[in-house]
Design a protein around this motif. Structure first.
Motif, PDB file in Angstrom:
ATOM      1  N   THR A  11       0.720  -1.386  -0.072  1.00 61.98           N
ATOM      2  CA  THR A  11       0.019   0.023   0.096  1.00 61.98           C
ATOM      3  C   THR A  11       0.984   1.175   0.060  1.00 61.98           C
ATOM      4  OG1 THR A  11      -0.056   0.229   2.530  1.00 61.98           O
ATOM      5  CG2 THR A  11      -1.785  -1.049   1.213  1.00 61.98           C
ATOM      6  N   THR A  23       3.366  10.201   1.872  1.00 64.85           N
ATOM      7  CA  THR A  23       2.912   9.732   0.798  1.00 64.85           C
ATOM      8  C   THR A  23       2.657  10.669  -0.255  1.00 64.85           C
ATOM      9  OG1 THR A  23       0.976  10.398   1.952  1.00 64.85           O
ATOM     10  CG2 THR A  23       1.472   8.107   2.456  1.00 64.85           C
ATOM     11  N   ARG A  27       3.159  10.085  -4.192  1.00 67.31           N
ATOM     12  CA  ARG A  27       2.040  10.412  -5.371  1.00 67.31           C
ATOM     13  C   ARG A  27       2.533  11.209  -6.448  1.00 67.31           C
ATOM     14  NH1 ARG A  27      -1.184   9.780  -0.756  1.00 67.31           N
ATOM     15  NH2 ARG A  27      -1.129  12.291  -0.474  1.00 67.31           N
ATOM     16  N   SER A  37       1.974   2.217 -10.111  1.00 63.77           N
ATOM     17  CA  SER A  37       1.179   1.570  -9.136  1.00 63.77           C
ATOM     18  C   SER A  37       0.144   0.540 -10.177  1.00 63.77           C
ATOM     19  CB  SER A  37       0.690   2.314  -8.282  1.00 63.77           C
ATOM     20  OG  SER A  37      -0.300   3.221  -8.710  1.00 63.77           O
ATOM     21  N   ARG A  39      -4.129  -0.475  -9.528  1.00 59.05           N
ATOM     22  CA  ARG A  39      -5.281  -0.153  -8.691  1.00 59.05           C
ATOM     23  C   ARG A  39      -5.944  -1.332  -8.302  1.00 59.05           C
ATOM     24  NH1 ARG A  39      -5.984   5.553  -7.066  1.00 59.05           N
ATOM     25  NH2 ARG A  39      -4.458   6.688  -8.624  1.00 59.05           N
ATOM     26  N   THR A  40      -6.339  -1.310  -7.197  1.00 57.02           N
ATOM     27  CA  THR A  40      -7.247  -2.362  -6.738  1.00 57.02           C
ATOM     28  C   THR A  40      -8.724  -2.137  -7.130  1.00 57.02           C
ATOM     29  OG1 THR A  40      -8.029  -1.265  -4.647  1.00 57.02           O
ATOM     30  CG2 THR A  40      -5.987  -2.456  -4.740  1.00 57.02           C
ATOM     31  N   GLY A  42     -11.090  -1.651  -5.606  1.00 53.82           N
ATOM     32  CA  GLY A  42     -11.640  -0.188  -4.702  1.00 53.82           C
ATOM     33  C   GLY A  42     -10.915   1.038  -5.076  1.00 53.82           C
ATOM     34  N   ASN A  43     -10.131   1.103  -6.196  1.00 52.33           N
ATOM     35  CA  ASN A  43      -9.273   2.150  -6.659  1.00 52.33           C
ATOM     36  C   ASN A  43      -8.183   2.523  -5.970  1.00 52.33           C
ATOM     37  OD1 ASN A  43      -8.747   3.721  -8.942  1.00 52.33           O
ATOM     38  ND2 ASN A  43      -9.889   5.472  -8.152  1.00 52.33           N
ATOM     39  N   GLN A  44      -7.577   1.926  -4.825  1.00 52.35           N
ATOM     40  CA  GLN A  44      -6.498   1.989  -3.977  1.00 52.35           C
ATOM     41  C   GLN A  44      -5.076   1.664  -4.824  1.00 52.35           C
ATOM     42  OE1 GLN A  44      -7.355  -0.136  -0.556  1.00 52.35           O
ATOM     43  NE2 GLN A  44      -8.231   1.414   0.312  1.00 52.35           N
ATOM     44  N   ARG A  45      -4.265   2.483  -4.571  1.00 55.67           N
ATOM     45  CA  ARG A  45      -2.814   2.326  -5.399  1.00 55.67           C
ATOM     46  C   ARG A  45      -2.218   1.017  -4.502  1.00 55.67           C
ATOM     47  NH1 ARG A  45      -3.073   8.110  -5.366  1.00 55.67           N
ATOM     48  NH2 ARG A  45      -2.059   8.569  -7.244  1.00 55.67           N
ATOM     49  N   ARG A  46      -1.727   0.366  -5.380  1.00 53.68           N
ATOM     50  CA  ARG A  46      -0.707  -0.675  -4.914  1.00 53.68           C
ATOM     51  C   ARG A  46       0.708  -0.790  -5.302  1.00 53.68           C
ATOM     52  NH1 ARG A  46      -3.763  -0.424  -1.459  1.00 53.68           N
ATOM     53  NH2 ARG A  46      -5.090  -2.402  -0.360  1.00 53.68           N
TER      54      ARG A  46
END
Length: 159
Positions: A11, A23, A27, A37, A39-40, A42-46
């Motif tokens: 994450t 963070t 970005r 990255s 995206r999951t 749920g639109n979260q960065r990994r």
């Protein structure tokens, strides 16, 4: 605590904690194309784990005064899907050593100019190469040559 494997993605918070940076910096580096990255749902960065190595290289470059544009140029030569290897790093470090050597030569030249200026004490804009290098308008005399030309109705020549 869940143990991560080398293929697991991190994450943004995990990357920030491991790299010791904010963070917002992560970005920013992503926005600049230095890291990537996925995206999951749920639109979260990994981030892939090798992102940590890239961030280390960015941090080291900052310490050396290497601009991000140069870092980006180096990263373009690296595979995006893996950690930079020792061979990659040797190539990068040789390139940056040359940049640092050139910077060192320029600083030494500036030091010599500064020493000469302190030694002579002239502080004359017409003859001081440290304060007024490459002065081509000096041939036209002292004073505000361009302003005098403009006051006489002529356009400044820019010579």
């Amino acid at each position: 605590m869940e143990r991560k494997t080398p293929t697991d993605h991190l994450t943004i918070g995990e990357v920030a904690a491991r790299a010791g940076i904010a963070t917002s910096a992560i970005r920013f580096y992503e926005q600049e194309g230095l890291i990537t990255s996925v995206r999951t749902a749920g639109n979260q960065r990994r981030y892939p784990r090798h992102t940590l190595r890239r961030l280390s290289i960015i941090g080291y470059a900052k310490r050396l005064g290497i601009p991000l544009t140069e870092v980006a140029a180096v990263f373009e030569t690296l595979p995006a899907d893996r950690m930079p290897s020792k061979r990659d790093w040797m190539r990068i470090s040789a390139r940056w050593a040359a940049l640092l050597d050139e910077r060192k030569r320029r600083i030494e030249a500036l030091q010599q100019e500064l020493s000469a200026c302190i030694g002579c004490g002239c502080l004359s804009l017409s003859s001081c190469n440290a304060l007024n290098p490459g002065d081509v308008l000096a041939e036209q005399g002292s004073g505000p040559v361009r302003l005098e030309e403009a006051a006489e109705g002529g356009a400044p020549t820019g010579r």
